[in-house]
Motif scaffolding. Structure first.
Motif, PDB file in Angstrom:
ATOM      1  N   ALA A   1       0.848  -1.192   0.000  1.00  0.00           N
ATOM      2  CA  ALA A   1       0.000   0.000   0.000  1.00  0.00           C
ATOM      3  C   ALA A   1       0.886   1.246   0.000  1.00  0.00           C
ATOM      4  O   ALA A   1       2.010   1.232   0.507  1.00  0.00           O
TER       5      ALA A   1
ATOM      6  N   ARG B   1      -3.312   0.559  -2.776  1.00  0.00           N
ATOM      7  CA  ARG B   1      -2.099  -0.100  -3.224  1.00  0.00           C
ATOM      8  C   ARG B   1      -1.328   0.853  -4.133  1.00  0.00           C
ATOM      9  O   ARG B   1      -1.843   1.873  -4.581  1.00  0.00           O
TER      10      ARG B   1
ATOM     11  N   LEU C   1      -7.416  -1.522  -1.126  1.00  0.00           N
ATOM     12  CA  LEU C   1      -6.983  -2.553  -0.190  1.00  0.00           C
ATOM     13  C   LEU C   1      -8.178  -3.370   0.280  1.00  0.00           C
ATOM     14  O   LEU C   1      -9.328  -2.914   0.174  1.00  0.00           O
TER      15      LEU C   1
END
Length: 240
Positions: free
Chosen positions: A109, A172, A178
């Motif tokens: 991330a 991400r 995510l």
């Protein structure tokens, strides 16, 4: 690792000596790097922080703004030097190595890369930057000094900026969402900029006392790097 790395390396050959030059280097890094490069997101966050510091220093309200300006430059130079050494395959702190070596892992991330950089920069670099700035300015780092008070007066601004950035960076690297629940939230939740900066100031006072004992100062610095490296590795565990 990325085709534009030679451009980054050329940019880093001339160390900045003023906050505007620091900002110029960060802005160029931001314009060169792509979304899939984890470096971009630490640099983006650091750019926001530096712009905020410059704005606060320019607006006044500090007892020793020249100290904060010099600290900003010394601090940024440690980041730029670490990145330059990585690109040259030369030694650099391990806490930076773990981030730069993972910068093309698209499972990460943006917030993970940003905070891994913040971890290396605050938990390792900041103590050295305060120590170097105090030596340049001919003062001793100590709690209760005007420099310490100016340093801590930035905390509220920086904590607010970090909290805001958590929302912006919660994607991400390539911008996809995510999972609704992942370990990333738990890993990031405990971060406190104020606490990390206070610890860095404490460490700068220790470094100052170790000036006449270089071998012990080196071991202390290695210890800071070791702790920051462990934290960095935890921050960079990819989300499922």
């Amino acid at each position: 690792m990325f085709p534009y790395d030679p451009q980054l390396l050329a940019l880093l050959q001339t160390p900045p000596s003023t906050i505007p030059q620091v900002l110029g280097t960060m802005q160029t890094i931001d314009s060169i790097t792509v979304d899939g490069d984890g470096l971009k997101w630490f640099n983006w966050l650091y750019l926001q922080v530096t712009q905020s510091v410059e704005s606060r220093v320019s607006a006044g309200g500090f007892t020793d703004p020249a100290f904060l300006a010099e600290l900003d430059v010394q601090f940024a130079q440690l980041y730029f030097t670490a990145l330059k050494n990585f690109l040259l395959n030369q030694p650099l702190p391990e806490c930076w190595q773990v981030l730069f070596a993972s910068r093309n892992d698209i499972k990460l991330a943006r917030i993970q890369c940003a905070f891994a950089g913040v971890n290396a920069h605050i938990n390792h670099d900041l103590a050295f930057a305060v120590d170097a700035t105090c030596k340049i300015r001919g003062i001793t780092p100590q709690h209760g000094s005007v420099q310490y008070n100016d340093f801590t007066n930035l905390n509220t601004t920086l904590d607010s900026l970090i909290d805001s950035a958590k929302q912006t960076l919660h994607l991400r690297l390539l911008g996809d969402l995510l999972p609704p629940v992942s370990h990333v939230e738990d890993t990031i939740a405990g971060w406190s900029m104020s606490a990390a900066r206070e610890n860095a100031w404490n460490n700068s006072e220790i470094l100052w006392q170790l000036t006449t004992v270089p071998a012990l100062a080196q071991r202390f610095g290695d210890g800071l790097d070791g702790v920051a490296t462990v934290i960095g590795k935890a921050l960079l565990v990819p989300a499922p």
